[in-house]
Design an enzyme around this catalytic site. Structure first.
Site, PDB file in Angstrom:
ATOM      1  CE  LYS A 156       5.785  -1.819  11.684  1.00  0.00           C
ATOM      2  NZ  LYS A 156       5.663  -3.044  10.855  1.00  0.00           N
ATOM      3  CD  GLN A 157       2.298   1.677   9.983  1.00  0.00           C
ATOM      4  OE1 GLN A 157       3.325   1.008  10.055  1.00  0.00           O
ATOM      5  NE2 GLN A 157       1.670   1.870   8.854  1.00  0.00           N
TER       6      GLN A 157
ATOM      7  CD  GLU B 265       1.985  -3.888   9.251  1.00  0.00           C
ATOM      8  OE1 GLU B 265       3.182  -3.826   9.606  1.00  0.00           O
ATOM      9  OE2 GLU B 265       1.628  -3.879   8.070  1.00  0.00           O
TER      10      GLU B 265
ATOM     11  CD1 TRP C 288       0.679  -0.287   3.101  1.00  0.00           C
ATOM     12  CD2 TRP C 288      -1.050   1.059   3.554  1.00  0.00           C
ATOM     13  NE1 TRP C 288       0.830   0.142   4.392  1.00  0.00           N
ATOM     14  CE2 TRP C 288      -0.210   0.965   4.710  1.00  0.00           C
ATOM     15  CE3 TRP C 288      -2.192   1.845   3.632  1.00  0.00           C
ATOM     16  CZ2 TRP C 288      -0.505   1.644   5.902  1.00  0.00           C
ATOM     17  CZ3 TRP C 288      -2.475   2.517   4.817  1.00  0.00           C
ATOM     18  CH2 TRP C 288      -1.642   2.424   5.933  1.00  0.00           C
ATOM     19  CG  ASP C 289       4.800   0.922   1.504  1.00  0.00           C
ATOM     20  OD1 ASP C 289       3.937   0.099   1.863  1.00  0.00           O
ATOM     21  OD2 ASP C 289       5.892   1.071   2.090  1.00  0.00           O
TER      22      ASP C 289
END
Length: 884
Positions: free
Chosen positions: A717-718, A620, A485-486
């Site tokens: 994580k993000q 994640e 998805w980056d």
């Protein structure tokens, strides 16, 4: 000898012409050595190969006709080598012999004459450091300025200025006094003619606003600079490895979409290596300069004495697939430079010679490959041996390529010649930067890093066919070149603003794999299309089933459970259609089929609420969760977008209505009392750890504390909930950004390269631009300072795309809504101003933002809106004052 620094007044200058002509106009006489009265070091005058020469002309020079003829021949030779030549006329009269070969500027325009020359050269990608100016009267009797002194403008700070006149009272600071009169002029021109003819390495304009420089890197850092100094164009890129064999080096050429092997083991296939040279002895140290403005990489050996190894390479953006390099060193050290195309380690390669061309091809086990052709020319210039190499590549991800496409491109490049390739390269990059750029007043470090991000994004893309962009682009082997998805969420928005054609190629990559995505959905008993978490050649899921984490083998569940990728791909397609103004017809089938997937994926409970169970969100750290807020909000958006596109996709109205109803039923975990979204069902009941209780971010919390401990905590994580605020702000509750930032940011480890830039963007949108700038600085340093220790495996393309989003979306507040460009600036206090140039809605756009106003320029009518202002049409320049 090292390349001299060219900052400040030390290299500033301008030149005029006076004195007696040479007794003979022959080039041989000039090449025999410097004329009497000319100051030179050894057998060189300037020791540089310039891209432009300016001569201040005196019509009253003695023996004018003989001099004109001699100068004219040299000008013609330089022009044939792609050198831009300008004559500055003192009285408006220039001999006809020179008119056909160069441009003429009147000196009576004063300093504007030089500014005009510099402006013309800038449009051709030639900076002041590539300009040699020859004059004769910089000083007048009594120490006053001479006629040529008007050329010493501040913009010419890096120009090499030489006076060949007598200058009895000396010359101004920054002007080199060579003397020699007309013979001095001819000797300077002869030096440039000789250097171009004998393939000497060209100079680089070391403008601190445009260059990255690295000196004397060790083996570990060298792997990082190999990634940082990647050059690419047309879907083919070359890592910035040194030319000689070096410990730990990883020279590599990669082509977008050309994969070897099958299943999770798929990886980008390396092509023949064109940069290798045999240098004996190898350099002990060097200085390398990446010039972002012109797309070249220059290297100079650090050693005592004359004739260091020097190289310059480029990846042509005017002839796709073509690369070129020049190298020079003492003849004994470059005695046998070696084959121009070499086998990459561990890869099968066929090679040979045909019709004067070296050829090679690497073949994948899947029947695809990368073909290359190359020509190499070796010359002598006194004690120096020069090597000129031009190569062309053709990669194909569907079948084994023949040699003809590469051979045709090579013939075109070789016919043009290296000098013309370089001149065209500079001009083409100048046009790129004229249309797309970032300028940050008051923060040159951030400006340079943002330009680096744009540069490397350009190196990874192409605008023809389809484009698969892996998580590390074409700068290394990280993640095997798999597409995440980056590409869709982090890269595509900036690519659409840089090169809409390349963004369209990225969308075509997804559209051409709808059948594979449809088969994936069917395999799990669902309808529509489900895109893979990791994709490569065919569109099947190639996510590994396990990996090493903290010295232990750990299962990888993202391929099974990280389903938001399906909505992410749909969002990218919709964003592309909206940003470019092309509309949804081409992407309507994708929007509809992804909506159909979510409609079949949702579960209805007894109360009629819709749920999505057993997923992984962007975080994640937490696996197999129910009702992940980001996944549900994106699915809701996707259902509505699919319903809006249903008519164009041939979907029955009844099915579209069901999608809308289901979207309204989807739970999202929002709590009106706090204004917060629960990241997933049960998240608020986990151990309330904050990241600063553990370590300073960015940090991989799962490695530090272990996967099980992190999974039981609120560490993430993000951005997860916050990612929905970034992508679909209209789909979350108004006013909820602030409360969710306050809650989730202290819990975010920023353990992913995707995290920092998006958080910076959201902080700016929340009215906290100074905090956003601090976060942006970390994102900008992620690869440049190798913050994760992983840059050697390739650049983090999501971060490079994210930093542009942080500035354009976050700080400038740029979005497109219903065909209107909206702008809502939130500048950090440390910035005096921000200028953005980009493409949008089929227009070239420039924003110039200061704390009290926003100036918008468009090259064609464009609908623009600022907060609390009605949209207005802008053609040319319009100024909007800040509210209050």
């Amino acid at each position: 000898m090292t390349v001299p620094e060219t900052t400040g007044d030390a290299q500033r200058g301008s030149i005029g012409l006076a004195g007696d002509p040479a007794a003979s106009g022959s080039r041989a006489a000039a090449l025999a050595g410097p004329p009497p009265g000319v100051v030179a070091a050894g057998d060189v005058l300037t020791g540089r190969t310039f891209a432009a020469v300016t001569i201040a002309w005196r019509a009253a020079a003695p023996h004018r006709r003989q001099l004109v003829s001699a100068v004219g021949r040299r000008v013609a030779s330089l022009r044939a080598s792609g050198v831009d030549v300008t004559v500055i006329s003192r009285d408006g009269s220039v001999p006809a012999e020179l008119l056909a070969g160069c441009r003429v500027t009147r000196a009576d325009a004063g300093p504007e004459a030089m500014r005009g020359i510099l402006a013309v050269l800038a449009r051709r990608g030639v900076g002041p450091g590539l300009l040699l100016v020859v004059g004769s009267e910089f000083s007048a009797p009594g120490g006053k300025p001479g006629p040529d002194a008007v050329l010493l403008v501040s913009e010419a700070a890096r120009v090499t200025a030489v006076s060949v006149g007598p200058e009895p009272d000396g010359v101004p600071a920054g002007v080199v006094h060579a003397g020699g009169g007309a013979r001095g002029l001819l000797a300077l021109l002869d030096e440039q003619v000789r250097r171009h003819a004998r393939q000497r390495v060209p100079a680089v304009d070391e403008d601190p606003e445009w260059i990255l420089c690295e000196t004397g890197a060790g083996p570990l850092r060298r792997r990082v600079t190999e990634a940082l100094f990647t050059l690419g164009a047309g879907g083919v890129a070359t890592r910035g490895s040194v030319e000689e064999a070096a410990a730990g080096a990883q020279p590599m050429v990669l082509a977008a979409g050309v994969y070897d092997e099958t299943g999770p083991g798929q990886h980008l296939l390396p092509g023949p290596v064109w940069t290798g040279l045999t240098v004996e002895p190898a350099p002990a140290g060097d200085r390398r300069v990446l010039d972002l403005r012109t797309g070249v990489l220059e290297r100079t050996e650090l050693r005592d004495g004359p004739c260091p190894l020097r190289t310059l390479r480029l990846a042509s953006i005017t002839i796709p697939g073509v690369v070129a390099m020049r190298a020079e060193a003492p003849a004994a050290r470059l005695r046998r430079p070696g084959r121009p195309l070499r086998r990459p380690p561990g890869i099968k390669m066929a090679a040979g010679r045909e019709d004067g061309m070296h050829w090679a091809r690497t073949d994948a086990n899947t029947g695809v490959g990368i073909a290359a052709g190359a020509v190499q020319r070796i010359r002598r210039d006194g004690p120096v041996r020069t090597v000129q190499r031009v190569a062309a590549y053709a990669g194909n991800g569907r079948y084994r390529p023949g040699l003809r496409p590469a051979a045709d491109a090579l013939r075109a490049a070789d016919s043009a010649g290296f000098d013309r390739l370089l001149a065209d390269q500079r001009a083409a990059w100048a046009r790129r930067w004229d249309a797309v750029d970032v300028q940050v007043r008051g923060d040159p470090q951030a400006q340079l890093a943002l330009r680096f991000a744009l540069f490397q994004l350009w190196c990874a893309i192409k605008d023809r066919g389809e484009l698969a962009v892996g998580a590390r682009g074409l700068s290394g082997t990280g993640y095997s070149g798999h597409v995440f998805w980056d590409a869709d969420v982090f890269m595509l928005p900036v690519v659409a603003a840089m090169d809409p054609g390349a963004a369209g190629a990225m969308i075509r990559y997804r559209l051409r794999r709808l059948d594979a995505a449809r088969a994936r959905a069917r395999a799990v008993g669902l309808r529509g299309v489900r895109f893979p978490w990791e994709s490569a050649a065919t569109g099947e899921d190639v996510t590994p089933r396990s990996c090493w984490l903290g010295g232990q083998r750990a299962p990888v569940l993202t391929g099974q459970l990280e389903e938001h990728i399906t909505a992410d791909v749909a969002w990218a397609a919709a964003h592309y259609a909206s940003w470019t103004g092309l509309g949804t017809p081409a992407v309507a089938p994708l929007l509809a089929e992804t909506a159909r997937y979510w409609a079949s994926r949702c579960r209805l409970d007894a109360a009629g609420h819709a749920h999505i169970d057993g997923v992984i969100g962007p975080d994640e750290y937490h696996e197999r969760v129910d009702d992940n807020a980001f996944t549900n909000v994106m699915a809701r958006w996707n259902l509505r977008a699919g319903a809006d596109a249903a008519g164009r996709a041939g979907i029955a109205p009844a099915e579209a209505r069901r999608w809308r109803e289901l979207a309204d039923r989807l739970v999202d975990g929002y709590d009106p009392a706090t204004g917060r979204y629960e990241q997933f069902a049960g998240f608020f009941g986990l151990e309330p750890l904050l990241i600063n209780d553990v370590a300073a971010p960015p940090v991989a919390a799962d490695l530090l504390l272990g996967r099980a401990r992190v999974a039981r905590s609120q560490l993430i994580k993000q951005p997860d909930v916050l990612m929905a605020h970034h992508l679909v702000p209209d789909q979350v509750e108004p006013g909820s950004l602030g409360p969710n930032l306050d809650y989730y940011d202290p819990r975010t480890a920023h353990g992913s390269s995707l995290s920092l830039a998006i958080t910076a963007s959201l902080l700016a949108r929340a009215g906290r631009p100074d905090e956003a700038l601090a976060m942006l600085r970390m994102a900008l340093a992620l690869d440049l300072d190798d913050l994760t220790g992983m840059t050697g495996a390739g650049l983090h393309m999501a971060d490079l795309g994210g930093v542009w989003q942080a500035v354009a979306v976050g700080m400038a507040g740029v979005r497109v809504r219903a065909g209107v460009l909206t702008v809502d600036p939130r500048l950090p206090s440390a910035w005096d101003g921000l200028q953005l140039r980009f493409r949008c809605l089929g227009r070239k756009v420039q924003l110039d933002i200061t704390p009290d106003r926003t100036e918008i320029w468009a090259d064609a009518p464009l609908a623009v809106a600022l907060p609390e202002q009605a949209p207005r049409m802008v053609t040319g320049t319009a100024t909007f004052r800040a509210a209050g």
